[in-house]
Design a protein around this motif. Sequence first.
Motif, PDB file in Angstrom:
ATOM      1  N   ARG A  40       0.842  -1.205   0.000  1.00  0.00           N
ATOM      2  CA  ARG A  40       0.000   0.000   0.000  1.00  0.00           C
ATOM      3  C   ARG A  40       0.875   1.251   0.000  1.00  0.00           C
ATOM      4  N   ASN A  41       1.875   1.278   0.872  1.00  0.00           N
ATOM      5  CA  ASN A  41       2.765   2.443   0.956  1.00  0.00           C
ATOM      6  C   ASN A  41       3.555   2.640  -0.332  1.00  0.00           C
ATOM      7  N   GLU A  42       4.000   1.538  -0.919  1.00  0.00           N
ATOM      8  CA  GLU A  42       4.740   1.611  -2.181  1.00  0.00           C
ATOM      9  C   GLU A  42       3.855   2.162  -3.306  1.00  0.00           C
ATOM     10  N   LEU A  43       2.604   1.706  -3.362  1.00  0.00           N
ATOM     11  CA  LEU A  43       1.680   2.190  -4.391  1.00  0.00           C
ATOM     12  C   LEU A  43       1.330   3.669  -4.190  1.00  0.00           C
ATOM     13  N   LYS A  44       1.167   4.077  -2.926  1.00  0.00           N
ATOM     14  CA  LYS A  44       0.892   5.497  -2.644  1.00  0.00           C
ATOM     15  C   LYS A  44       2.058   6.369  -3.090  1.00  0.00           C
ATOM     16  N   ALA A  45       3.270   5.916  -2.788  1.00  0.00           N
ATOM     17  CA  ALA A  45       4.468   6.669  -3.190  1.00  0.00           C
ATOM     18  C   ALA A  45       4.565   6.738  -4.708  1.00  0.00           C
ATOM     19  N   TRP A  46       4.260   5.620  -5.383  1.00  0.00           N
ATOM     20  CA  TRP A  46       4.273   5.598  -6.853  1.00  0.00           C
ATOM     21  C   TRP A  46       3.276   6.606  -7.411  1.00  0.00           C
ATOM     22  N   ALA A  47       2.038   6.571  -6.900  1.00  0.00           N
ATOM     23  CA  ALA A  47       0.995   7.479  -7.408  1.00  0.00           C
ATOM     24  C   ALA A  47       1.407   8.934  -7.187  1.00  0.00           C
ATOM     25  N   ARG A  48       1.863   9.231  -5.991  1.00  0.00           N
ATOM     26  CA  ARG A  48       2.258  10.601  -5.655  1.00  0.00           C
ATOM     27  C   ARG A  48       3.372  11.094  -6.580  1.00  0.00           C
ATOM     28  N   SER A  49       4.409  10.268  -6.751  1.00  0.00           N
ATOM     29  CA  SER A  49       5.539  10.697  -7.582  1.00  0.00           C
ATOM     30  C   SER A  49       5.143  10.793  -9.052  1.00  0.00           C
ATOM     31  N   ASP A  50       4.283   9.882  -9.511  1.00  0.00           N
ATOM     32  CA  ASP A  50       3.841   9.906 -10.903  1.00  0.00           C
ATOM     33  C   ASP A  50       3.052  11.182 -11.209  1.00  0.00           C
ATOM     34  N   PHE A  51       2.129  11.525 -10.314  1.00  0.00           N
ATOM     35  CA  PHE A  51       1.338  12.742 -10.536  1.00  0.00           C
ATOM     36  C   PHE A  51       2.210  13.986 -10.440  1.00  0.00           C
ATOM     37  N   ARG A  52       3.125  14.009  -9.473  1.00  0.00           N
ATOM     38  CA  ARG A  52       4.011  15.175  -9.331  1.00  0.00           C
ATOM     39  C   ARG A  52       4.938  15.336 -10.534  1.00  0.00           C
ATOM     40  N   SER A  53       5.436  14.228 -11.045  1.00  0.00           N
ATOM     41  CA  SER A  53       6.379  14.318 -12.165  1.00  0.00           C
ATOM     42  C   SER A  53       5.696  14.769 -13.454  1.00  0.00           C
ATOM     43  N   ASN A  54       4.382  14.647 -13.508  1.00  0.00           N
ATOM     44  CA  ASN A  54       3.649  15.071 -14.707  1.00  0.00           C
ATOM     45  C   ASN A  54       2.854  16.361 -14.500  1.00  0.00           C
ATOM     46  N   ALA A  55       2.993  16.987 -13.341  1.00  0.00           N
ATOM     47  CA  ALA A  55       2.215  18.183 -13.011  1.00  0.00           C
ATOM     48  C   ALA A  55       2.566  19.390 -13.894  1.00  0.00           C
ATOM     49  N   HIS A  56       3.736  19.379 -14.498  1.00  0.00           N
ATOM     50  CA  HIS A  56       4.174  20.533 -15.292  1.00  0.00           C
ATOM     51  C   HIS A  56       3.507  20.604 -16.669  1.00  0.00           C
ATOM     52  N   HIS A  57       2.868  19.537 -17.090  1.00  0.00           N
ATOM     53  CA  HIS A  57       2.267  19.512 -18.425  1.00  0.00           C
ATOM     54  C   HIS A  57       1.095  20.491 -18.527  1.00  0.00           C
ATOM     55  N   THR A  58       1.042  21.199 -19.639  1.00  0.00           N
ATOM     56  CA  THR A  58      -0.054  22.144 -19.871  1.00  0.00           C
ATOM     57  C   THR A  58      -0.805  21.845 -21.164  1.00  0.00           C
ATOM     58  N   ASP A  59      -0.219  21.041 -22.027  1.00  0.00           N
ATOM     59  CA  ASP A  59      -0.852  20.703 -23.293  1.00  0.00           C
ATOM     60  C   ASP A  59      -2.047  19.782 -23.049  1.00  0.00           C
ATOM     61  N   GLU A  60      -3.203  20.163 -23.566  1.00  0.00           N
ATOM     62  CA  GLU A  60      -4.452  19.430 -23.337  1.00  0.00           C
ATOM     63  C   GLU A  60      -4.361  17.982 -23.820  1.00  0.00           C
ATOM     64  N   VAL A  61      -3.787  17.764 -24.986  1.00  0.00           N
ATOM     65  CA  VAL A  61      -3.674  16.409 -25.546  1.00  0.00           C
ATOM     66  C   VAL A  61      -2.781  15.544 -24.656  1.00  0.00           C
ATOM     67  N   THR A  62      -1.678  16.098 -24.201  1.00  0.00           N
ATOM     68  CA  THR A  62      -0.762  15.363 -23.326  1.00  0.00           C
ATOM     69  C   THR A  62      -1.450  14.991 -22.016  1.00  0.00           C
ATOM     70  N   ILE A  63      -2.172  15.935 -21.436  1.00  0.00           N
ATOM     71  CA  ILE A  63      -2.872  15.678 -20.172  1.00  0.00           C
ATOM     72  C   ILE A  63      -3.926  14.592 -20.350  1.00  0.00           C
ATOM     73  N   LYS A  64      -4.682  14.656 -21.452  1.00  0.00           N
ATOM     74  CA  LYS A  64      -5.688  13.627 -21.714  1.00  0.00           C
ATOM     75  C   LYS A  64      -5.045  12.259 -21.889  1.00  0.00           C
ATOM     76  N   MET A  65      -3.891  12.214 -22.554  1.00  0.00           N
ATOM     77  CA  MET A  65      -3.171  10.966 -22.739  1.00  0.00           C
ATOM     78  C   MET A  65      -2.709  10.406 -21.388  1.00  0.00           C
ATOM     79  N   LEU A  66      -2.211  11.280 -20.526  1.00  0.00           N
ATOM     80  CA  LEU A  66      -1.776  10.853 -19.201  1.00  0.00           C
ATOM     81  C   LEU A  66      -2.958  10.373 -18.347  1.00  0.00           C
TER      82      LEU A  66
END
Length: 85
Positions: A40-66
Amino acid sequence: MPLTDKPILSLKQFLLKQEVKNLYRRILKTIRQVPDESNRNELKAWARSDFRSNAHHTDEVTIKMLIKSGERSLKELENNLCLTR
């Protein structure tokens, strides 16, 4: 006097942001069902880091793909949880 220095979002941007937040909440809610605490802790850390690493995206198509990629990962997690029951 402005309340924040954040830029004003367009309706499309606002809706996409809401969609991302809802996906994040659904992922965390599903992770809570994982029986093993270390997993559970490993999955939470994965989700948190994945969302943070992609937070800089602003392109609508890229965000929809993510979002689609995140939904596939969520579905896979849900399927794996069903198999362990």
